[in-house]
Motif scaffolding. Structure first.
Motif, PDB file in Angstrom:
ATOM      1  N   GLY A 127       0.815  -1.214   0.000  1.00 26.06           N
ATOM      2  CA  GLY A 127       0.000   0.000   0.000  1.00 26.06           C
ATOM      3  C   GLY A 127       0.846   1.260   0.000  1.00 26.06           C
ATOM      4  O   GLY A 127       0.535   2.232  -0.699  1.00 26.06           O
ATOM      5  N   ALA A 128       1.941   1.250   0.769  1.00 28.88           N
ATOM      6  CA  ALA A 128       2.831   2.408   0.803  1.00 28.88           C
ATOM      7  C   ALA A 128       3.486   2.630  -0.553  1.00 28.88           C
ATOM      8  O   ALA A 128       3.593   3.767  -1.021  1.00 28.88           O
ATOM      9  CB  ALA A 128       3.899   2.213   1.885  1.00 28.88           C
ATOM     10  N   VAL A 129       3.910   1.545  -1.198  1.00 25.99           N
ATOM     11  CA  VAL A 129       4.549   1.661  -2.517  1.00 25.99           C
ATOM     12  C   VAL A 129       3.562   2.226  -3.532  1.00 25.99           C
ATOM     13  O   VAL A 129       3.901   3.122  -4.312  1.00 25.99           O
ATOM     14  CB  VAL A 129       5.108   0.292  -2.981  1.00 25.99           C
ATOM     15  CG1 VAL A 129       5.523   0.346  -4.436  1.00 25.99           C
ATOM     16  CG2 VAL A 129       6.276  -0.125  -2.120  1.00 25.99           C
ATOM     17  N   VAL A 130       2.354   1.711  -3.530  1.00 21.60           N
ATOM     18  CA  VAL A 130       1.347   2.197  -4.481  1.00 21.60           C
ATOM     19  C   VAL A 130       1.025   3.661  -4.207  1.00 21.60           C
ATOM     20  O   VAL A 130       0.933   4.474  -5.136  1.00 21.60           O
ATOM     21  CB  VAL A 130       0.075   1.310  -4.436  1.00 21.60           C
ATOM     22  CG1 VAL A 130      -1.055   1.927  -5.237  1.00 21.60           C
ATOM     23  CG2 VAL A 130       0.389  -0.093  -4.945  1.00 21.60           C
ATOM     24  N   ALA A 131       0.865   4.025  -2.937  1.00 20.56           N
ATOM     25  CA  ALA A 131       0.565   5.421  -2.594  1.00 20.56           C
ATOM     26  C   ALA A 131       1.712   6.346  -3.002  1.00 20.56           C
ATOM     27  O   ALA A 131       1.475   7.435  -3.551  1.00 20.56           O
ATOM     28  CB  ALA A 131       0.300   5.540  -1.089  1.00 20.56           C
ATOM     29  N   LEU A 132       2.949   5.926  -2.773  1.00 20.78           N
ATOM     30  CA  LEU A 132       4.094   6.747  -3.170  1.00 20.78           C
ATOM     31  C   LEU A 132       4.197   6.854  -4.684  1.00 20.78           C
ATOM     32  O   LEU A 132       4.554   7.916  -5.209  1.00 20.78           O
ATOM     33  CB  LEU A 132       5.378   6.172  -2.586  1.00 20.78           C
ATOM     34  CG  LEU A 132       5.537   6.319  -1.071  1.00 20.78           C
ATOM     35  CD1 LEU A 132       6.702   5.483  -0.569  1.00 20.78           C
ATOM     36  CD2 LEU A 132       5.713   7.773  -0.691  1.00 20.78           C
ATOM     37  N   ALA A 133       3.883   5.784  -5.393  1.00 15.69           N
ATOM     38  CA  ALA A 133       3.920   5.823  -6.861  1.00 15.69           C
ATOM     39  C   ALA A 133       2.856   6.783  -7.396  1.00 15.69           C
ATOM     40  O   ALA A 133       3.122   7.558  -8.322  1.00 15.69           O
ATOM     41  CB  ALA A 133       3.727   4.425  -7.434  1.00 15.69           C
ATOM     42  N   VAL A 134       1.673   6.738  -6.826  1.00 18.17           N
ATOM     43  CA  VAL A 134       0.606   7.653  -7.250  1.00 18.17           C
ATOM     44  C   VAL A 134       1.003   9.098  -6.938  1.00 18.17           C
ATOM     45  O   VAL A 134       0.814   9.993  -7.769  1.00 18.17           O
ATOM     46  CB  VAL A 134      -0.730   7.275  -6.573  1.00 18.17           C
ATOM     47  CG1 VAL A 134      -1.780   8.358  -6.756  1.00 18.17           C
ATOM     48  CG2 VAL A 134      -1.242   5.945  -7.121  1.00 18.17           C
ATOM     49  N   ALA A 135       1.569   9.321  -5.760  1.00 14.82           N
ATOM     50  CA  ALA A 135       2.012  10.674  -5.398  1.00 14.82           C
ATOM     51  C   ALA A 135       3.104  11.163  -6.342  1.00 14.82           C
ATOM     52  O   ALA A 135       3.096  12.326  -6.763  1.00 14.82           O
ATOM     53  CB  ALA A 135       2.498  10.696  -3.957  1.00 14.82           C
ATOM     54  N   ALA A 136       4.037  10.278  -6.699  1.00 19.90           N
ATOM     55  CA  ALA A 136       5.108  10.672  -7.624  1.00 19.90           C
ATOM     56  C   ALA A 136       4.537  11.004  -8.999  1.00 19.90           C
ATOM     57  O   ALA A 136       4.961  11.989  -9.627  1.00 19.90           O
ATOM     58  CB  ALA A 136       6.145   9.555  -7.735  1.00 19.90           C
ATOM     59  N   ALA A 137       3.582  10.224  -9.472  1.00 19.10           N
ATOM     60  CA  ALA A 137       2.967  10.496 -10.771  1.00 19.10           C
ATOM     61  C   ALA A 137       2.205  11.818 -10.747  1.00 19.10           C
ATOM     62  O   ALA A 137       2.269  12.598 -11.705  1.00 19.10           O
ATOM     63  CB  ALA A 137       2.040   9.347 -11.161  1.00 19.10           C
TER      64      ALA A 137
END
Length: 121
Positions: free
Chosen positions: A56-66
């Motif tokens: 979940g943290a990885v997905v949230a960070l990826a969305v934030a980076a995008a």
């Protein structure tokens, strides 16, 4: 035509240095988002137990980076990208491989900051 110290001198030689720097930041963050999403499965297979919280943290960070990649024109976006790198480093508490990714991308982000400072002065 102005002399070397004239107001029209471009320090970097780029036509639009602001745009070039925005592109650098956006490209860095977009690449980070892609790598984070693509890293989930190999981390699960090779690195062992990747918890749901870590995924979940990885997905949230990826969305934030995008999202930040699209907002690089905002004056606060570079600082927000730095915070994002710190959060990725903190996610290393969830799994060691996320710390490794955090260190790698923090170094890339630091280099992007350096290039930004050189180009924009």
């Amino acid at each position: 035509m102005s002399g070397p110290e004239g107001p029209q001198q471009r320090r970097s030689g780029l036509r639009d240095p602001q745009r070039a720097v925005r592109g650098l930041g956006a490209g860095t963050l977009a690449l980070e988002a892609l790598v984070l999403l693509l890293a989930i499965q190999p981390i699960r297979l090779v690195g062992g137990d990747l918890s749901a919280a870590a995924i979940g943290a990885v997905v949230a960070l990826a969305v934030a980076a995008a999202m930040l990649a699209g907002l690089m024109g905002r004056p606060w976006a570079w600082n927000a990208g730095t915070v994002l790198q710190g959060l990725l480093l903190l996610s290393g508490l969830l799994h060691w491989s996320l710390l490794v990714l955090g260190v790698m991308f923090a170094l890339v982000w630091a280099y992007a900051w350096h290039v930004r400072r050189v180009i924009l002065g």
